[in-house]
Design a protein around this motif. Structure first.
Motif, PDB file in Angstrom:
ATOM      1  N   PHE A  45     -46.475 -65.090 -22.905  1.00 31.40           N
ATOM      2  CA  PHE A  45     -46.295 -66.423 -22.340  1.00 31.40           C
ATOM      3  C   PHE A  45     -44.836 -66.654 -21.966  1.00 31.40           C
ATOM      4  N   THR A  46     -44.621 -67.614 -21.057  1.00 33.70           N
ATOM      5  CA  THR A  46     -43.279 -67.986 -20.605  1.00 33.70           C
ATOM      6  C   THR A  46     -42.604 -68.846 -21.658  1.00 33.70           C
ATOM      7  N   ALA A  47     -41.332 -68.537 -21.959  1.00 35.72           N
ATOM      8  CA  ALA A  47     -40.604 -69.321 -22.960  1.00 35.72           C
ATOM      9  C   ALA A  47     -39.141 -69.511 -22.548  1.00 35.72           C
ATOM     10  N   GLN A  48     -38.686 -70.742 -22.636  1.00 36.51           N
ATOM     11  CA  GLN A  48     -37.270 -71.044 -22.418  1.00 36.51           C
ATOM     12  C   GLN A  48     -36.555 -71.210 -23.754  1.00 36.51           C
ATOM     13  N   SER A  49     -37.312 -71.260 -24.858  1.00 33.00           N
ATOM     14  CA  SER A  49     -36.732 -71.540 -26.181  1.00 33.00           C
ATOM     15  C   SER A  49     -36.115 -70.307 -26.821  1.00 33.00           C
ATOM     16  N   PHE A  50     -36.160 -69.173 -26.133  1.00 34.94           N
ATOM     17  CA  PHE A  50     -35.559 -67.947 -26.665  1.00 34.94           C
ATOM     18  C   PHE A  50     -34.062 -68.137 -26.847  1.00 34.94           C
ATOM     19  N   PHE A  62     -37.476 -67.743 -31.018  1.00 37.19           N
ATOM     20  CA  PHE A  62     -38.112 -68.521 -29.962  1.00 37.19           C
ATOM     21  C   PHE A  62     -39.081 -69.481 -30.628  1.00 37.19           C
ATOM     22  N   SER A  63     -39.564 -70.461 -29.846  1.00 37.90           N
ATOM     23  CA  SER A  63     -40.402 -71.517 -30.421  1.00 37.90           C
ATOM     24  C   SER A  63     -41.689 -71.701 -29.626  1.00 37.90           C
ATOM     25  N   PRO A  64     -42.801 -71.119 -30.099  1.00 36.06           N
ATOM     26  CA  PRO A  64     -44.088 -71.354 -29.441  1.00 36.06           C
ATOM     27  C   PRO A  64     -44.699 -72.677 -29.900  1.00 36.06           C
ATOM     28  N   SER A  65     -45.440 -73.306 -29.004  1.00 35.25           N
ATOM     29  CA  SER A  65     -46.186 -74.515 -29.356  1.00 35.25           C
ATOM     30  C   SER A  65     -47.313 -74.154 -30.326  1.00 35.25           C
ATOM     31  N   THR A  66     -47.638 -75.096 -31.208  1.00 35.14           N
ATOM     32  CA  THR A  66     -48.765 -74.858 -32.126  1.00 35.14           C
ATOM     33  C   THR A  66     -50.086 -74.790 -31.355  1.00 35.14           C
ATOM     34  N   THR A  67     -50.094 -75.246 -30.092  1.00 37.75           N
ATOM     35  CA  THR A  67     -51.328 -75.197 -29.291  1.00 37.75           C
ATOM     36  C   THR A  67     -51.416 -73.935 -28.427  1.00 37.75           C
ATOM     37  N   SER A  68     -50.406 -73.084 -28.458  1.00 34.73           N
ATOM     38  CA  SER A  68     -50.429 -71.868 -27.639  1.00 34.73           C
ATOM     39  C   SER A  68     -51.595 -70.971 -28.051  1.00 34.73           C
ATOM     40  N   SER A  69     -52.353 -70.494 -27.065  1.00 38.16           N
ATOM     41  CA  SER A  69     -53.450 -69.568 -27.368  1.00 38.16           C
ATOM     42  C   SER A  69     -52.935 -68.130 -27.454  1.00 38.16           C
ATOM     43  N   THR A  70     -51.732 -67.893 -26.957  1.00 40.38           N
ATOM     44  CA  THR A  70     -51.156 -66.547 -26.982  1.00 40.38           C
ATOM     45  C   THR A  70     -50.430 -66.264 -28.298  1.00 40.38           C
ATOM     46  N   TRP A  71     -49.770 -67.281 -28.857  1.00 41.53           N
ATOM     47  CA  TRP A  71     -48.976 -67.063 -30.062  1.00 41.53           C
ATOM     48  C   TRP A  71     -49.767 -66.405 -31.211  1.00 41.53           C
ATOM     49  N   THR A  95     -46.902 -67.866 -13.547  1.00 39.79           N
ATOM     50  CA  THR A  95     -48.177 -67.256 -13.951  1.00 39.79           C
ATOM     51  C   THR A  95     -48.294 -67.224 -15.476  1.00 39.79           C
ATOM     52  N   PHE A  96     -47.201 -66.852 -16.146  1.00 37.43           N
ATOM     53  CA  PHE A  96     -47.247 -66.715 -17.604  1.00 37.43           C
ATOM     54  C   PHE A  96     -47.124 -68.061 -18.327  1.00 37.43           C
ATOM     55  N   ALA A  97     -46.946 -69.140 -17.560  1.00 37.32           N
ATOM     56  CA  ALA A  97     -46.957 -70.477 -18.152  1.00 37.32           C
ATOM     57  C   ALA A  97     -48.337 -71.115 -18.065  1.00 37.32           C
ATOM     58  N   GLU A  98     -49.308 -70.378 -17.485  1.00 41.47           N
ATOM     59  CA  GLU A  98     -50.675 -70.899 -17.400  1.00 41.47           C
ATOM     60  C   GLU A  98     -51.497 -70.405 -18.585  1.00 41.47           C
ATOM     61  N   SER A  99     -52.415 -71.253 -19.029  1.00 46.46           N
ATOM     62  CA  SER A  99     -53.259 -70.887 -20.162  1.00 46.46           C
ATOM     63  C   SER A  99     -54.655 -70.517 -19.660  1.00 46.46           C
ATOM     64  N   GLY A 100     -55.293 -69.573 -20.335  1.00 46.32           N
ATOM     65  CA  GLY A 100     -56.692 -69.276 -20.044  1.00 46.32           C
ATOM     66  C   GLY A 100     -56.938 -68.441 -18.808  1.00 46.32           C
ATOM     67  N   ASP A 102     -56.095 -64.441 -16.739  1.00 51.21           N
ATOM     68  CA  ASP A 102     -55.681 -63.062 -16.992  1.00 51.21           C
ATOM     69  C   ASP A 102     -54.270 -62.891 -16.436  1.00 51.21           C
ATOM     70  N   LYS A 103     -53.262 -63.198 -17.266  1.00 49.39           N
ATOM     71  CA  LYS A 103     -51.880 -63.261 -16.783  1.00 49.39           C
ATOM     72  C   LYS A 103     -51.356 -61.903 -16.317  1.00 49.39           C
ATOM     73  N   PHE A 104     -51.840 -60.810 -16.902  1.00 49.02           N
ATOM     74  CA  PHE A 104     -51.302 -59.484 -16.592  1.00 49.02           C
ATOM     75  C   PHE A 104     -51.991 -58.805 -15.399  1.00 49.02           C
TER      76      PHE A 104
HETATM   77  C1  FMN Z   1     -39.873 -72.546 -17.731  1.00 44.72           C
HETATM   78  C2  FMN Z   1     -40.885 -72.697 -18.838  1.00 44.72           C
HETATM   79  C3  FMN Z   1     -40.487 -72.550 -20.157  1.00 44.72           C
HETATM   80  C4  FMN Z   1     -41.409 -72.667 -21.210  1.00 44.72           C
HETATM   81  N1  FMN Z   1     -40.991 -72.499 -22.502  1.00 44.72           N
HETATM   82  C5  FMN Z   1     -41.863 -72.630 -23.520  1.00 44.72           C
HETATM   83  C6  FMN Z   1     -41.452 -72.439 -24.856  1.00 44.72           C
HETATM   84  O1  FMN Z   1     -40.295 -72.147 -25.152  1.00 44.72           O
HETATM   85  N2  FMN Z   1     -42.391 -72.584 -25.836  1.00 44.72           N
HETATM   86  C7  FMN Z   1     -43.691 -72.892 -25.552  1.00 44.72           C
HETATM   87  O2  FMN Z   1     -44.490 -73.014 -26.468  1.00 44.72           O
HETATM   88  N3  FMN Z   1     -44.110 -73.062 -24.286  1.00 44.72           N
HETATM   89  C8  FMN Z   1     -43.233 -72.930 -23.266  1.00 44.72           C
HETATM   90  N4  FMN Z   1     -43.658 -73.086 -21.979  1.00 44.72           N
HETATM   91  C9  FMN Z   1     -45.071 -73.351 -21.731  1.00 44.72           C
HETATM   92  C10 FMN Z   1     -45.883 -72.102 -21.970  1.00 44.72           C
HETATM   93  O3  FMN Z   1     -45.474 -71.017 -21.140  1.00 44.72           O
HETATM   94  C11 FMN Z   1     -47.379 -72.362 -21.746  1.00 44.72           C
HETATM   95  O4  FMN Z   1     -47.754 -73.517 -22.432  1.00 44.72           O
HETATM   96  C12 FMN Z   1     -48.178 -71.208 -22.260  1.00 44.72           C
HETATM   97  O5  FMN Z   1     -47.963 -70.082 -21.470  1.00 44.72           O
HETATM   98  C13 FMN Z   1     -49.626 -71.556 -22.269  1.00 44.72           C
HETATM   99  O6  FMN Z   1     -50.357 -70.359 -22.366  1.00 44.72           O
HETATM  100  P1  FMN Z   1     -51.022 -69.827 -23.698  1.00 44.72           P
HETATM  101  O7  FMN Z   1     -52.078 -70.791 -24.093  1.00 44.72           O
HETATM  102  O8  FMN Z   1     -51.516 -68.498 -23.236  1.00 44.72           O
HETATM  103  O9  FMN Z   1     -49.954 -69.717 -24.758  1.00 44.72           O
HETATM  104  C14 FMN Z   1     -42.761 -72.959 -20.926  1.00 44.72           C
HETATM  105  C15 FMN Z   1     -43.162 -73.101 -19.581  1.00 44.72           C
HETATM  106  C16 FMN Z   1     -42.240 -72.983 -18.554  1.00 44.72           C
HETATM  107  C17 FMN Z   1     -42.691 -73.127 -17.125  1.00 44.72           C
END
Ligand code: FMN
Length: 171
Positions: A45-50, A62-71, A95-100, A102-104
């Motif tokens: 998944f896409t992360a800016q919190s790295f 880094f900080s994933p959301s508790t709702t992330s399906s990838t984490w 693409t990698f910020a979308e949930s649900g 086939d990101k790859f």
């Molecule tokens: C630029 C950008 C940065 C993001 N950074 C984070 C992050 O640091 N942590 C996070 O949980 N989600 C972040 N997201 C949102 C996740 O990428 C998105 O919710 C996640 O990919 C959803 O897919 P998943 O259900 O497969 O995890 C970011 C999205 C964008 C566009």
């Protein structure tokens, strides 16, 4: 006075919109954090919190959301690789910020040397890590990783994220 009262007196109510508006002024780079799931399929998944955390020992976080399906898949793998995105990788980032989805699908990657986690082709650099700590933090988690291996992959400028939009770096 409660913390909310103090905040309201100082700057108005601390609502979601104000939180997003103010914190959105902190410009970051963008990464894709990826691992192989239990079936050996790439997930990420896409992360800016790295962020870089410690030099000795070498740690990142880094900080994933508790709702992330990838984490949960990354957590089960026990390791991950961070790809630092270049300015021409905005589509990959979206693409990698979308949930649900086939990101790859159609995306080029190769296995990082220490953990086998996916490194995104054409990323500026990669950081291959083992998960050492996971801390709850509100609606997110703080994940700490020990750096096992890392390398610059190509010359180029980073993709930046600022006030909800993407930008380029100019010195
Ligand atoms: C630029 C950008 C940065 C993001 N950074 C984070 C992050 O640091 N942590 C996070 O949980 N989600 C972040 N997201 C949102 C996740 O990428 C998105 O919710 C996640 O990919 C959803 O897919 P998943 O259900 O497969 O995890 C970011 C999205 C964008 C566009």
């Amino acid at each position: 006075m409660t913390d909310d009262d103090l905040a309201a007196a100082a700057a108005g109510p601390l609502d979601t919109a104000r939180f997003r508006q103010v914190l959105g002024h902190f410009c970051t780079g963008v990464t894709i954090i990826a691992a192989l799931d239990a079936e050996g399929m790439p997930t990420g998944f896409t992360a800016q919190s790295f962020t870089s955390l410690s030099l000795d020992p070498p740690l990142v976080s880094f900080s994933p959301s508790t709702t992330s399906s990838t984490w949960p898949k990354i957590e089960a793998a026990g390791h991950f690789c961070v790809s630092i995105l270049a300015e021409d990788q905005e589509v990959l980032c979206r693409t990698f910020a979308e949930s649900g989805i086939d990101k790859f699908k159609g995306v080029g990657w190769w296995p990082a040397p220490a953990t086998g986690s996916p490194v995104m082709l054409d990323a500026l650099a990669w950081v291959d890590c083992r998960i050492t700590e996971v801390h709850p933090a509100g609606d997110h988690l703080i994940v700490v990783g020990q750096v096992l291996s890392l390398k610059l992959q190509r010359e180029g400028k980073p993709l930046l994220f600022y006030r909800g939009g993407f930008g380029r770096f100019e010195a």
